[in-house]
Scaffold this motif. Sequence first.
Motif, PDB file in Angstrom:
ATOM      1  N   ILE A  21      81.118 -28.909  77.162  1.00 62.91           N
ATOM      2  CA  ILE A  21      80.747 -29.693  75.977  1.00 62.91           C
ATOM      3  C   ILE A  21      80.262 -31.057  76.461  1.00 62.91           C
ATOM      4  O   ILE A  21      81.063 -31.892  76.879  1.00 62.91           O
ATOM      5  N   ASP A  23      77.285 -32.733  74.840  1.00 58.39           N
ATOM      6  CA  ASP A  23      76.659 -33.480  73.732  1.00 58.39           C
ATOM      7  C   ASP A  23      77.407 -33.195  72.442  1.00 58.39           C
ATOM      8  O   ASP A  23      77.906 -32.082  72.247  1.00 58.39           O
ATOM      9  N   TYR A  25      77.677 -32.235  68.587  1.00 57.69           N
ATOM     10  CA  TYR A  25      76.880 -31.524  67.580  1.00 57.69           C
ATOM     11  C   TYR A  25      76.389 -32.569  66.564  1.00 57.69           C
ATOM     12  O   TYR A  25      77.058 -33.610  66.377  1.00 57.69           O
ATOM     13  N   THR A  48      82.618 -24.315  58.923  1.00 58.14           N
ATOM     14  CA  THR A  48      83.524 -23.799  59.953  1.00 58.14           C
ATOM     15  C   THR A  48      82.776 -23.711  61.272  1.00 58.14           C
ATOM     16  O   THR A  48      81.595 -23.385  61.299  1.00 58.14           O
ATOM     17  N   ALA A  49      83.471 -24.004  62.351  1.00 59.66           N
ATOM     18  CA  ALA A  49      82.940 -23.915  63.725  1.00 59.66           C
ATOM     19  C   ALA A  49      81.920 -25.002  64.054  1.00 59.66           C
ATOM     20  O   ALA A  49      81.263 -24.933  65.077  1.00 59.66           O
ATOM     21  N   GLY A  51      82.796 -27.980  64.675  1.00 59.38           N
ATOM     22  CA  GLY A  51      83.465 -28.902  65.587  1.00 59.38           C
ATOM     23  C   GLY A  51      84.277 -30.005  64.931  1.00 59.38           C
ATOM     24  O   GLY A  51      84.343 -31.113  65.447  1.00 59.38           O
ATOM     25  N   LYS A  52      84.979 -29.677  63.844  1.00 57.20           N
ATOM     26  CA  LYS A  52      85.802 -30.700  63.174  1.00 57.20           C
ATOM     27  C   LYS A  52      86.972 -31.150  64.054  1.00 57.20           C
ATOM     28  O   LYS A  52      87.307 -32.321  64.076  1.00 57.20           O
ATOM     29  N   THR A  53      87.540 -30.193  64.771  1.00 58.96           N
ATOM     30  CA  THR A  53      88.717 -30.546  65.567  1.00 58.96           C
ATOM     31  C   THR A  53      88.370 -31.596  66.615  1.00 58.96           C
ATOM     32  O   THR A  53      89.147 -32.522  66.859  1.00 58.96           O
ATOM     33  N   LEU A  54      87.203 -31.456  67.233  1.00 58.57           N
ATOM     34  CA  LEU A  54      86.825 -32.437  68.252  1.00 58.57           C
ATOM     35  C   LEU A  54      86.615 -33.820  67.629  1.00 58.57           C
ATOM     36  O   LEU A  54      86.957 -34.834  68.242  1.00 58.57           O
ATOM     37  N   PRO A 376      80.392 -19.098  68.445  1.00 58.49           N
ATOM     38  CA  PRO A 376      79.492 -19.981  69.195  1.00 58.49           C
ATOM     39  C   PRO A 376      79.407 -19.542  70.660  1.00 58.49           C
ATOM     40  O   PRO A 376      80.412 -19.160  71.240  1.00 58.49           O
ATOM     41  N   HIS A 377      78.269 -19.595  71.202  1.00 58.90           N
ATOM     42  CA  HIS A 377      77.939 -19.239  72.596  1.00 58.90           C
ATOM     43  C   HIS A 377      78.034 -17.741  72.863  1.00 58.90           C
ATOM     44  O   HIS A 377      77.659 -17.287  73.934  1.00 58.90           O
TER      45      HIS A 377
HETATM   46  P1  ADP Z   1      85.949 -26.213  63.025  1.00 59.68           P
HETATM   47  O1  ADP Z   1      87.275 -26.900  63.071  1.00 59.68           O
HETATM   48  O2  ADP Z   1      84.887 -27.055  62.451  1.00 59.68           O
HETATM   49  O3  ADP Z   1      86.006 -24.860  62.417  1.00 59.68           O
HETATM   50  P2  ADP Z   1      86.230 -26.155  65.818  1.00 59.68           P
HETATM   51  O4  ADP Z   1      86.582 -27.566  65.981  1.00 59.68           O
HETATM   52  O5  ADP Z   1      87.300 -25.135  65.916  1.00 59.68           O
HETATM   53  O6  ADP Z   1      85.453 -25.976  64.492  1.00 59.68           O
HETATM   54  O7  ADP Z   1      85.095 -25.835  66.899  1.00 59.68           O
HETATM   55  C1  ADP Z   1      84.612 -24.548  67.122  1.00 59.68           C
HETATM   56  C2  ADP Z   1      84.266 -24.364  68.593  1.00 59.68           C
HETATM   57  O8  ADP Z   1      83.176 -25.218  68.951  1.00 59.68           O
HETATM   58  C3  ADP Z   1      85.417 -24.715  69.530  1.00 59.68           C
HETATM   59  O9  ADP Z   1      85.511 -23.699  70.504  1.00 59.68           O
HETATM   60  C4  ADP Z   1      84.981 -26.021  70.161  1.00 59.68           C
HETATM   61  O10 ADP Z   1      85.477 -26.167  71.471  1.00 59.68           O
HETATM   62  C5  ADP Z   1      83.477 -25.910  70.162  1.00 59.68           C
HETATM   63  N1  ADP Z   1      82.784 -27.214  70.115  1.00 59.68           N
HETATM   64  C6  ADP Z   1      83.129 -28.277  69.353  1.00 59.68           C
HETATM   65  N2  ADP Z   1      82.251 -29.288  69.537  1.00 59.68           N
HETATM   66  C7  ADP Z   1      81.349 -28.856  70.415  1.00 59.68           C
HETATM   67  C8  ADP Z   1      80.168 -29.440  71.002  1.00 59.68           C
HETATM   68  N3  ADP Z   1      79.803 -30.654  70.692  1.00 59.68           N
HETATM   69  N4  ADP Z   1      79.480 -28.685  71.880  1.00 59.68           N
HETATM   70  C9  ADP Z   1      79.874 -27.420  72.191  1.00 59.68           C
HETATM   71  N5  ADP Z   1      80.940 -26.812  71.681  1.00 59.68           N
HETATM   72  C10 ADP Z   1      81.661 -27.505  70.805  1.00 59.68           C
END
Ligand code: ADP
Length: 716
Positions: A21, A23, A25, A48-49, A51-54, A376-377
Motif C-alpha cells: 500500500i 498510495d 485511495y 465497502t472495501a 479502505g475505511k479502516t486505514l 481487491p487485487h
Molecule cells: P472498508 O473498511 O472500507 O470495508 P477496508 O479498510 O477493510 O475497507 O479495506 C479493504 C482492503 O483494502 C484491505 O485489505 C486494506 O488493506 C486494503 N487497502 C486499504 N487502503 C488501501 C490502499 N490505499 N491501497 C491498497 N490497498 C488498500
Amino acid sequence: MKIASLPVPAPLIEYCEEKGITDLYPPQAACVDEGIFSGKSLLVAIPTASGKTLVAELAMHAQVANGGKCLYIVPLRALAGEKFREFSGKGVKVGISTGDLDRRDEFLGANDIIIATSEKVDSLLRNKTPWLRQVTLLVVDEVHLIASPDRGPTLEMVITKLRYRIPNLQVIALSATIGNPKKLADWLGAGLVTSEWRPVDLRQGVFYRGKIHFHQGEREVAEPSKTEDLNLCIDTIEEGGQCLVFVNSRRNAEGFAKRAAAAFKKRVKSPVLEEYAARILESATTDQEKVLAACIATGSAFHHAGLRREFRELIEEGFLKGEIRCISSTPTLAAGLNLPARRVIIRDLLRFSGAEGMAPIPVGEYHQMAGRAGRPHLDPYGEAVMIAKNEQSIEELFERYIDAPAEPVVSQCTRSGALCSHLLSLIATGFATDRKGLSKFLVQTFYGFTHASTKALDTIVNQSLKFLTETEMITEIGDLLQATEYGALVSRLYIDPLSAEAISGAMLEADGYSDRALLQVVCSTSDMPALYLKSKDLQYLEKFLYEHGDDLWQQVPWEDREQFYRSVKTAMLLSDYTDEVPEAIICERYDVGPGDLYAAVTNVTWLIHAAARLAAMFREDLAPAVRELEICTSQGIRRELLPLVRLKGIGRVRARRLFNNGITDPATLQEAGFDRITSILGSGVAKSLFSQFDEKETKERKDDLQGSSELVKKAQ
Ligand code: ADP
C-alpha cells in the motif's frame, strides 16, 4: 497521495509499504484533505472495501504520536478481535475490552488504542473508568447502527456522552450505507466524505431465466443444475471465483450448502479442505456439525450464529485463503466481517421479522451485502446478483434496491423501554442532577438534533422518572435528582431497571430458594433473549409446570402465556446445562446450535451475577446460593463440583472425572497423591495441580513468617 508523505509514525508507513500500500485511495486522500490530521471530526461514508479502516488507523497513529488516546467502537465482539489483530504489531499499544460489564478495566488505560463494543463502553462510562477522560479520538465503526432498534440507542448515548464529557474530542465515524450522511455529520460537528469510488468494479444485476441483467448488458449463465441459485454459484466457481449466498434462515443456509456440496464434489478437490473437515469432525458433537464437515470437504460451508465460534472462524479463514469456495449465510455475515467474494448472491429478499411476518429486507442491508462483492487485487470485478421471480420484477428489483439510496439513519431513542436504563445511568453518574440537566443532555443526542419538538421524548422521560422514583432507584427532592444505592448498583451492573425490579421483587417475595425459580425469573427479563416456542414444546412444558410449577417464583399467567412459556423453556435449557447434560443432547432437545448455547450461557451468567449482587442488597440469606449458581452456570456443572473447579486448569469435564473417581475437593485430591491423579488426568495436569498446592503452601508459610515477625516487632 503517497502514504510516505503523511504525518504518521514510521512503523505504520513501513507496514503499509510491506503490504504494497503506497498510495492512498481517492476517498482516503479526500479524508486527509478534509482534515483528519488536524483533529477535525469526520463522517466517512464510502463503499465497502474502499479502505475505511486505514483512514481510522492513520488518524489514530497521528493522535498517539501527539500523546493522544483512541477508542475504537465496534458493533460485534467478533469484530473487536478482528480489529485487535489488524491494529497490533504496528508500533502502538492496542487493548481490547470485552470483559464483564461491571468492570472498570483500569489496566486497559495503558494502551494507545482500545477496542470495545458500544455496550462495553457504556458500562465503562457507568463505572466511571478513569482513562475514558483521556480519550482524544473516538472512532465509530458502522455508525449507521444508530438506527438499529435494539442496539442503536446505546450507541447514540455513548457517542453523546463521550462528546459531552470530553471537549474537543475528534470523532471519526465510518459507514458504507447511510441515506442521510449530511444530517449525521452535522450532528457530530464533522466534515463529510462521501464517494462512490471502489477499488474493484461492482456490477449489480438481476438474474432471470439463465441471464443476469445489468444496467449495461447481460451475462449468460450455464445451467448444470435444476436450481437457479446453484447455477449462479457454480458459474462463479468454474470461473475460479468464490461466492457468498445470503439467505433468510439458518435452515436455508444449511440447505443451500448441502446442495452446493453435492454439486462441487466433482469440481473441487483439495487436501486442505479435507484437513478442515477432519478438524471439525474431531470436535463435532452435533449432527449439524457433522454435516458442516461433510460440506467443507467439498469446498462449501454454511455460516450462522448457531455454529460454535471456532468453526465460524475456521470457515472465515478457509474462505479468505480461497479454499472454501462458497459460503451460504444468514445476513449476520454481512454486518462487518471482512469476507469479500467475487459473486454475492442475495437470494432471499424477504425475511421473517416478528409481528410483521415476512417483510422485504431494507435497502441499506442490500447494499451492505452487495458491497461484499469483489476482492481487491484478486478479482477482476465483483458481482452482486438478486434473483427475479418473473420478468416484470427485474425492473422492480433495480428500482427497489440497486438504484435506491439506503434508508436514512433515524434515532431509536424513543422506542419503548430504550431510554429508562440510560436515564438512570445519566443520573447515577452525575451527567445530570435535575430535569433541566437531563433535557440539556438529551437535546445533544441525534434524536434531539433531528427533532425540533422534544414532546415525545419529554413524555418518555416523565414516565421513566416516575418508574425510577416508584421503584426507589432514584429520588427527586426539590429539583435534585439522585440515584439511590440500589439505582447506582443497577446502573453499574448494566441491566435494565425493569429486569432489576423483576429479579429483586421476586427474591424479596420468595419463601425459599431454587435455582430453577431464579433462572426462570432471569429468563423472563428483556435482558435475556428467550428461546422461541415450537408446537411440540407445549406438551413437555405443561408437564414440567405440572411437576415443578410450585417451585417457581412466578405464577403461570391466565392469559398470554407465550412469554412465560418461553422463559420456562430457556430456564430448562440452562438447568440442563448446569445438570451436565451433554451439549449434543441439549442442542437436539431445544433445537439450538452450540453457538446459541454459548451465547445463552454467557448472557445468563451475567444476569445471575447481577442477581447475586442484588441478593446481597435485599436478601442476604439467598446470596450464597445465587453466587454458587453463577459459577455453576458459567461452568456448566452441578454444585457438587464447585470445590474442584476452583482449582486452576479444572473445568467441567476434568472435575467430573475426578469426582466420579471419588475425588471431591482439593483435600481429597492432595490425599490421593500425584500418581493417582496422573492415572486419572495425565501427568501434565497432575503436575500443574500439585504445583498449585506447593505455591499455596509456600505462600502460607511466607504469610506465617511475616505474621510472626510482625508479632515479634510489636512485642519489641
Ligand atoms: P472498508 O473498511 O472500507 O470495508 P477496508 O479498510 O477493510 O475497507 O479495506 C479493504 C482492503 O483494502 C484491505 O485489505 C486494506 O488493506 C486494503 N487497502 C486499504 N487502503 C488501501 C490502499 N490505499 N491501497 C491498497 N490497498 C488498500
